[in-house]
Design a protein around this motif. Structure first.
Motif, PDB file in Angstrom:
ATOM      1  N   ARG A 246       0.847  -1.208   0.000  1.00 30.26           N
ATOM      2  CA  ARG A 246       0.000   0.000   0.000  1.00 30.26           C
ATOM      3  C   ARG A 246       0.869   1.239   0.000  1.00 30.26           C
ATOM      4  O   ARG A 246       0.596   2.218  -0.702  1.00 30.26           O
ATOM      5  CB  ARG A 246      -0.924   0.013   1.229  1.00 30.26           C
ATOM      6  N   GLU A 249       2.307   1.926  -3.372  1.00 34.98           N
ATOM      7  CA  GLU A 249       1.297   2.476  -4.286  1.00 34.98           C
ATOM      8  C   GLU A 249       1.119   3.976  -4.045  1.00 34.98           C
ATOM      9  O   GLU A 249       0.892   4.739  -4.970  1.00 34.98           O
ATOM     10  CB  GLU A 249      -0.063   1.770  -4.104  1.00 34.98           C
ATOM     11  N   HIS A 298      -6.820   2.690  -4.825  1.00 36.57           N
ATOM     12  CA  HIS A 298      -6.825   1.224  -4.831  1.00 36.57           C
ATOM     13  C   HIS A 298      -7.949   0.804  -3.945  1.00 36.57           C
ATOM     14  O   HIS A 298      -7.756   0.695  -2.747  1.00 36.57           O
ATOM     15  CB  HIS A 298      -5.534   0.697  -4.205  1.00 36.57           C
TER      16      HIS A 298
END
Length: 738
Positions: A246, A249, A298
């Motif tokens: 995460r 990203e 996301h």
């Protein structure tokens, strides 16, 4: 978590090549570290014996019991015609039940000398039935002698608690126990992956101590301490891996996509003939907030069948088009891509007629792209994508091919995540000038902890209320073998629905045009107890023919399955949607997203061949209009079987989250976490995804804090090593596939 050279030592060197080979082939254990992480399945207390009364049939078991009596019989046989054949029958007991052991031929001498009445031992073998009594034939055994007899005493294994390991026929539990005793001193060198502050703050024992206690507990408290600690390891290391994904990203750049005040989205909202549910509005806000940031969204959007996910996704796509980008929706099948395209164009009306006469002021083009399109239509679609003429593109994985170029890809919506690998997701995302935003949708409700474990790199939004006007669905199990008249009544109910102006689905597990001889197929299956299991699953083509000639004679019956030509499939779906077909006999191609509000009844044949979540998905295809829905689960399995209990659970609740918990409890976590998890070296050994919800939630928070403070984990070498062990290649793939 094979952390130090001592733990990376190959088992060949420590235990010898023969044992190491069996461990590698049958249990996937290669190093000392692997073996130390092969934990006992349960423990026997010396004063207490296994419940012989509860032994499972046909399973390899290890029992601790006492010899009650032993008798040697002689008999005549073809090999020993003069009555010289020998059979030793030993009865063992544990206070709760008795079990017969039998040894034959030359194999009787050693047990005859050793297994005297009163002797205690561990026995391992496969449980079978002979003359209606449970027995173990030729079991392996290990005597449990008193403490005075040195090396071989129970003490040398585990004090008062005897660990029983997940074993195989080739390697009994006590041989594993001895091998683990050999390598146990190395446990002291295990480097701890947990940060000290976390371990101390939660009162967890160190990793070396946990390994010693799980393999050689002196008390039940030792086992509890060890398991609590090892669960944390598994949860935390996995969550750190996901938190780092995460974090990575968030470091990627993305173009913020904010819809204009009076653009396409406003025009669309103004046309809606209904108001959005509170859930739809809440989730839309979460998505719009993400789209407005300068790193890629996301998000996982999970919602019950029929909770209006497509509407939420469409509004997100319109917002991106408003902001000058393109949005693409990826569907797992052509039937579904065509269906989405039809419904999006219908919902948008003149707003989908960009560049056409009669198109609205803010209109855009909605283009369909699938693998089976004709060359001219395909060329046209590709041109619309490349010039930016098409703001919204809907298609199958044909969208991922190299030829496909976008003008400015801003959002990728993936429908039914579990059917797409990450390679496909990434290939599509690679088509943007900067990484596009990503929205993943699933109608399979996922318990919160599984979402945190499997989709841990995605933020989650949940739609849990159904739009107004949705009708209730009544579900019933139809026991076709026990009560054949119930099945006859089911077909009458279908006729009643049709005569009331409605339509019905009949779903079968197989198509029926397979080359394979069903007899061969049945022969390959493991030997099931029930005849219902032995016959091949019912097939669409056979069932459709029988219904048309029999109980549904006179009704318009059509078939739909995945091996039909795309144009034929589309034509069948169009006729059904237009009400020109009464009954559609289909495979699970209708499982996801097919929307025919006039279809009110569904009969699922051989329902026991489908998973719980799949049945719930299928059932969601009826009751989509104002008339109530009916779902009949037909099964020949006997009342007491586990399969029937599963079907009863589906019939008794409409709550997909509740069903997904039932599904999870019945399958092993390994199945849930995908294929890479199902090997012997699954990374979850003591952590149970459902029961350990709190640990997983806390580990996720701790992991996020650790990664935020030190993304490279420079200050935590033990954690870094543990991560590398977790993320060998197959783990990496598993995490990415989600």
């Amino acid at each position: 978590m094979d952390l130090v050279p001592a733990l990376q030592e190959p088992l060949k060197k420590v235990l010898g090549p023969a044992t190491a080979k069996v461990m590698a082939e049958h249990l996937g254990l290669h190093t000392v570290g692997d073996l130390l992480h092969h934990y006992p399945r349960r423990y026997e207390e010396r004063g207490q014996l296994t419940h012989l009364a509860d032994l499972p049939m046909d399973e390899h078991v290890t029992v601790v019991a006492q010899v009650a009596d032993a008798r040697l019989h002689t008999f005549a046989s073809s090999k020993a015609p003069r009555g010289k054949g020998q059979r030793l029958e030993v009865t063992i007991t544990d206070g709760s039940g008795r079990l017969q052991l039998v040894f034959f031929g030359n194999g009787v001498h050693k047990p005859h000398k050793e297994l005297l009445p009163g002797t205690r031992a561990m026995f391992a073998g496969k449980v079978s039935v002979f003359n209606r009594r449970l027995q173990l034939a030729h079991p392996a055994y290990e005597l449990l002698r008193g403490d005075t007899e040195g090396e071989e005493s129970v003490e040398s294994w585990a004090g008062a608690l005897i660990p029983l390991y997940p074993a195989t026929a080739k390697l009994e539990s006590w041989k594993l126990a001895k091998a683990i005793q050999t390598v146990l001193p190395s446990a002291r060198e295990a480097v701890d992956p947990l940060p000290d502050s976390l371990r101390e703050g939660r009162g967890l024992v160190s990793l070396p101590e946990a390994l010693l206690k799980i393999h050689r507990p002196h008390t039940k408290a030792d086992i509890e301490d060890a398991r609590a600690r090892l669960k944390w390891d598994e949860a935390f290391v996995l969550q750190v891996a996901l938190a780092r994904r995460r974090h990575a990203e968030t470091q990627l750049p993305a173009v913020p996509r904010k819809p204009g005040p009076d653009g396409l989205l406003s025009a669309f909202d103004d046309r809606l003939p209904f108001t959005l549910t509170d859930g739809q509005q809440r989730v839309s806000r979460e998505i719009f907030d993400d789209l407005a940031t300068d790193h890629p969204m996301h998000r996982l959007l999970q919602g019950e069948v029929g909770s209006g996910k497509t509407m939420v996704a469409l509004r997100a796509m319109l917002a991106v088009v408003d902001a000058g980008g393109q949005a693409v929706m990826l569907a797992p099948t052509e039937v579904l891509a065509q269906q989405h395209h039809r419904s999006v164009v219908e919902m948008m009306g003149e707003l989908a007629e960009g560049g056409m006469l009669g198109g609205a002021e803010h209109a855009t083009k909605v283009v369909l792209l699938t693998g089976s399109m004709g060359a001219a239509a395909r060329r046209h679609a590709l041109l619309d994508l490349a010039t930016g003429e098409a703001g919204i593109v809907i298609g199958t994985h044909a969208l991922i091919e190299d030829k496909v170029q976008f003008h400015d890809l801003g959002l990728v919506v993936v429908d039914e995540q579990h059917r797409f690998g990450v390679e496909q997701r990434d290939a599509l995302r690679g088509k943007g000038k900067q990484p596009p935003h990503l929205l993943v949708m699933t109608a399979t409700p996922i318990p919160r902890t599984v979402a945190m474990t499997v989709f841990g790199d995605l933020e989650t939004s949940v739609l849990d209320q159904l739009p107004a006007g949705r009708s209730p669905i009544a579900s019933h199990v139809v026991p076709a073998a026990d009560k054949p008249h119930f099945l006859a009544r089911a077909w009458e109910r279908v006729r009643e629905e049709v005569s009331g102006g409605h339509q019905a689905y009949v779903v079968c597990p197989r198509i029926g045009d397979e080359d394979d001889d069903p007899k061969k197929k049945a022969a390959q299956r493991p030997s099931p107890e029930d005849d219902a299991e032995k016959r091949p699953p019912l097939a669409v083509l056979d069932v459709a023919e029988q219904l048309a000639k029999g109980p549904l004679q006179g009704l318009r019956v059509e078939v739909l399955h995945g091996r039909m030509q795309p144009d034929d499939k589309d034509a069948v779906m169009r006729r059904f949607a237009a009400g020109e077909t009464d009954v559609l006999v289909a495979t699970t191609v209708i499982e996801v997203g097919v929307n025919v509000p006039n279809a009110t009844a569904m009969v699922i044949m051989d329902a026991d061949r489908f998973g719980v979540s799949q049945l719930h998905q299928l059932r969601g295809r009826v009751g989509r209009g104002s008339a109530p829905g009916l779902c009949l689960l037909v099964s020949e399995m006997p009342e007491a079987s586990a399969a029937r209990q599963r079907l009863n659970a589906v019939a008794s609740t409409r709550d997909g989250f509740e069903l997904s918990r039932i599904d999870l409890e019945q399958r092993r976590e390994g199945d849930v976490l995908g294929q890479a998890q199902s090997g012997a070296r699954t990374s979850l050994r003591v952590l149970a995804v459902i029961e350990d919800e709190e640990i997983i939630a806390e580990a996720r928070q701790e992991a996020a804090a650790v990664v935020a403070a030190d993304p490279e984990l420079t200050g935590l070498p033990g954690l870094r090593t543990a991560l590398e062990a977790l993320l060998d290649e197959e783990r990496e793939q598993y995490l990415e596939k989600g």
